[in-house]
Design a protein around this motif. Structure first.
Motif, PDB file in Angstrom:
ATOM      1  N   SER A   1       0.702  -1.179  -0.060  1.00 11.64           N
ATOM      2  CA  SER A   1       0.170   0.033  -0.027  1.00 11.64           C
ATOM      3  C   SER A   1       1.091   1.255   0.000  1.00 11.64           C
ATOM      4  CB  SER A   1      -0.797   0.029   1.103  1.00 11.64           C
ATOM      5  OG  SER A   1      -1.677  -1.108   1.137  1.00 11.64           O
ATOM      6  N   LEU A   2       1.753   1.235  -0.895  1.00  8.80           N
ATOM      7  CA  LEU A   2       2.683   2.349  -1.012  1.00  8.80           C
ATOM      8  C   LEU A   2       2.023   3.791  -1.504  1.00  8.80           C
ATOM      9  CD1 LEU A   2       5.613   0.485  -2.470  1.00  8.80           C
ATOM     10  CD2 LEU A   2       5.675   1.771  -0.228  1.00  8.80           C
ATOM     11  N   LYS A   3       2.619   4.772  -0.814  1.00 10.56           N
ATOM     12  CA  LYS A   3       2.088   6.093  -1.240  1.00 10.56           C
ATOM     13  C   LYS A   3       3.120   7.084  -1.668  1.00 10.56           C
ATOM     14  CE  LYS A   3      -1.408   6.037   2.743  1.00 10.56           C
ATOM     15  NZ  LYS A   3      -1.644   6.795   3.956  1.00 10.56           N
ATOM     16  N   PRO A   4       2.805   7.976  -2.423  1.00  9.75           N
ATOM     17  CA  PRO A   4       3.702   8.925  -2.871  1.00  9.75           C
ATOM     18  C   PRO A   4       4.750   9.659  -1.747  1.00  9.75           C
ATOM     19  CG  PRO A   4       1.832   9.376  -4.001  1.00  9.75           C
ATOM     20  CD  PRO A   4       1.467   8.534  -2.892  1.00  9.75           C
ATOM     21  N   GLU A   5       4.199   9.828  -0.680  1.00 14.28           N
ATOM     22  CA  GLU A   5       5.413  10.303   0.430  1.00 14.28           C
ATOM     23  C   GLU A   5       6.140   9.104   0.969  1.00 14.28           C
ATOM     24  OE1 GLU A   5       1.652  10.394   0.346  1.00 14.28           O
ATOM     25  OE2 GLU A   5       0.883   9.890   2.445  1.00 14.28           O
ATOM     26  N   HIS A   6       5.903   8.067   0.570  1.00 10.83           N
ATOM     27  CA  HIS A   6       7.033   6.845   0.806  1.00 10.83           C
ATOM     28  C   HIS A   6       8.276   7.091   0.055  1.00 10.83           C
ATOM     29  CE1 HIS A   6       3.567   4.361   2.725  1.00 10.83           C
ATOM     30  NE2 HIS A   6       3.907   5.256   3.529  1.00 10.83           N
ATOM     31  N   THR A   7       8.217   8.049  -1.284  1.00 12.30           N
ATOM     32  CA  THR A   7       9.402   8.051  -2.185  1.00 12.30           C
ATOM     33  C   THR A   7      10.653   8.686  -1.288  1.00 12.30           C
ATOM     34  OG1 THR A   7       8.045   8.513  -3.859  1.00 12.30           O
ATOM     35  CG2 THR A   7      10.172   9.406  -4.098  1.00 12.30           C
ATOM     36  N   ALA A   8      11.569   7.767  -1.204  1.00  8.91           N
ATOM     37  CA  ALA A   8      12.943   8.044  -0.532  1.00  8.91           C
ATOM     38  C   ALA A   8      13.971   7.059  -1.004  1.00  8.91           C
ATOM     39  CB  ALA A   8      12.519   7.871   0.826  1.00  8.91           C
ATOM     40  N   VAL A   9      15.183   7.318  -0.416  1.00  9.29           N
ATOM     41  CA  VAL A   9      16.348   6.146  -0.576  1.00  9.29           C
ATOM     42  C   VAL A   9      16.002   5.576   0.638  1.00  9.29           C
ATOM     43  CG1 VAL A   9      18.488   5.751  -0.799  1.00  9.29           C
ATOM     44  CG2 VAL A   9      17.666   7.836  -1.788  1.00  9.29           C
ATOM     45  N   TYR A  10      16.019   4.234   0.713  1.00  8.85           N
ATOM     46  CA  TYR A  10      15.715   3.026   1.674  1.00  8.85           C
ATOM     47  C   TYR A  10      17.280   2.642   1.996  1.00  8.85           C
ATOM     48  CZ  TYR A  10      10.974   3.697   1.746  1.00  8.85           C
ATOM     49  OH  TYR A  10       9.593   4.122   1.564  1.00  8.85           O
ATOM     50  N   TYR A  11      17.595   2.317   3.443  1.00  8.20           N
ATOM     51  CA  TYR A  11      18.914   1.960   3.822  1.00  8.20           C
ATOM     52  C   TYR A  11      18.664   0.933   4.644  1.00  8.20           C
ATOM     53  CZ  TYR A  11      20.626   6.740   1.898  1.00  8.20           C
ATOM     54  OH  TYR A  11      20.914   7.674   1.208  1.00  8.20           O
ATOM     55  N   CYS A  12      19.578  -0.150   4.538  1.00  3.79           N
ATOM     56  CA  CYS A  12      19.870  -1.157   5.519  1.00  3.79           C
ATOM     57  C   CYS A  12      20.789  -0.699   6.515  1.00  3.79           C
ATOM     58  CB  CYS A  12      20.085  -2.417   4.745  1.00  3.79           C
ATOM     59  SG  CYS A  12      20.233  -3.884   5.701  1.00  3.79           S
TER      60      CYS A  12
ATOM     61  N   ALA B   1      23.007  -2.428   9.876  1.00  3.74           N
ATOM     62  CA  ALA B   1      23.421  -3.372  10.723  1.00  3.74           C
ATOM     63  C   ALA B   1      23.896  -3.003  12.077  1.00  3.74           C
ATOM     64  CB  ALA B   1      24.151  -4.353  10.264  1.00  3.74           C
ATOM     65  N   ASN B   2      23.614  -3.441  13.178  1.00  7.26           N
ATOM     66  CA  ASN B   2      24.237  -3.134  14.615  1.00  7.26           C
ATOM     67  C   ASN B   2      24.763  -4.077  15.428  1.00  7.26           C
ATOM     68  OD1 ASN B   2      24.996  -1.702  16.906  1.00  7.26           O
ATOM     69  ND2 ASN B   2      22.835  -1.235  17.536  1.00  7.26           N
ATOM     70  N   PRO B   3      26.004  -4.385  15.481  1.00  5.72           N
ATOM     71  CA  PRO B   3      26.951  -3.567  14.951  1.00  5.72           C
ATOM     72  C   PRO B   3      27.227  -3.875  13.371  1.00  5.72           C
ATOM     73  CG  PRO B   3      27.958  -5.427  15.950  1.00  5.72           C
ATOM     74  CD  PRO B   3      26.519  -5.640  16.263  1.00  5.72           C
ATOM     75  N   GLY B   4      27.958  -2.797  12.719  1.00  2.94           N
ATOM     76  CA  GLY B   4      28.382  -2.835  11.247  1.00  2.94           C
ATOM     77  C   GLY B   4      28.359  -1.625  10.604  1.00  2.94           C
ATOM     78  N   GLY B   5      27.128  -1.096  10.242  1.00  2.00           N
ATOM     79  CA  GLY B   5      26.928   0.052   9.519  1.00  2.00           C
ATOM     80  C   GLY B   5      25.916   0.102   8.366  1.00  2.00           C
ATOM     81  N   TRP B   6      26.001   1.003   7.475  1.00  2.00           N
ATOM     82  CA  TRP B   6      24.864   1.304   6.605  1.00  2.00           C
ATOM     83  C   TRP B   6      25.146   0.446   5.066  1.00  2.00           C
ATOM     84  CZ3 TRP B   6      20.835   3.805   8.097  1.00  2.00           C
ATOM     85  CH2 TRP B   6      20.666   4.397   9.569  1.00  2.00           C
ATOM     86  N   GLY B   7      24.221   0.475   4.462  1.00  2.00           N
ATOM     87  CA  GLY B   7      24.404   0.247   2.959  1.00  2.00           C
ATOM     88  C   GLY B   7      24.429   1.438   2.101  1.00  2.00           C
ATOM     89  N   GLN B   8      24.297   1.064   0.959  1.00  2.00           N
ATOM     90  CA  GLN B   8      24.501   2.636   0.038  1.00  2.00           C
ATOM     91  C   GLN B   8      22.978   2.956  -0.334  1.00  2.00           C
ATOM     92  OE1 GLN B   8      24.586  -0.473  -1.018  1.00  2.00           O
ATOM     93  NE2 GLN B   8      23.008  -0.215  -3.034  1.00  2.00           N
ATOM     94  N   GLY B   9      21.941   2.287  -0.002  1.00  2.00           N
ATOM     95  CA  GLY B   9      20.786   2.647  -0.103  1.00  2.00           C
ATOM     96  C   GLY B   9      20.281   2.213  -1.719  1.00  2.00           C
ATOM     97  N   THR B  10      18.784   2.129  -1.728  1.00  2.00           N
ATOM     98  CA  THR B  10      18.228   1.871  -2.932  1.00  2.00           C
ATOM     99  C   THR B  10      16.821   2.985  -3.012  1.00  2.00           C
ATOM    100  OG1 THR B  10      17.141   0.171  -4.136  1.00  2.00           O
ATOM    101  CG2 THR B  10      16.745   0.063  -1.817  1.00  2.00           C
TER     102      THR B  10
END
Length: 113
Positions: A85-96, A98-107
């Motif tokens: 049920s996605l909405k236009p306001e969900h438009t964004a870069v989504y990141y994964c 990990a704790n501990p670990g860090g971040w992905g580059q996003g999609t």
């Protein structure tokens, strides 16, 4: 050190669904205490969406609680985010994350007609 690579983003129409994947390498996710998903819309701060612990416990932001589901597959060393049920306001870069670990580059996820 863990490396995270997100995939599954793209263009989807309002009301549609997407499943994001986060593939981990360098460390098995069962040894990572918490894996989570965040998003950052243009001009806004990065916001928490959901997390899952290595014991399987989950937590969600109130804004996505009834439409997003986080899961993990230790055999594939990956974490997923099912978004419905996605909405236009969900438009964004989504990141994964990990704790501990860090971040992905996003999609990038774009919800639009």
């Amino acid at each position: 050190q863990v490396q995270l690579v997100e995939s599954g983003g793209g263009l989807v129409q309002p009301g549609g669904s997407l499943r994001l994947s986060c593939a981990a390498s360098g460390r098995i996710i069962s040894s990572i205490y918490v894996m989570g998903w965040y998003r950052q819309a243009p001009g806004k701060q990065r916001e928490f969406l959901a997390y899952i612990t290595n014991g399987g416990a989950t937590s969600y932001a109130d804004s996505v609680k009834d439409r997003f589901t986080i899961s993990r597959d230790n055999t594939k060393n990956a974490v997923y985010l099912q978004m419905n049920s996605l909405k236009p306001e969900h438009t964004a870069v989504y990141y994964c994350h990990a704790n501990p670990g860090g971040w992905g580059q996003g999609t990038q996820v774009t919800v639009s007609t």
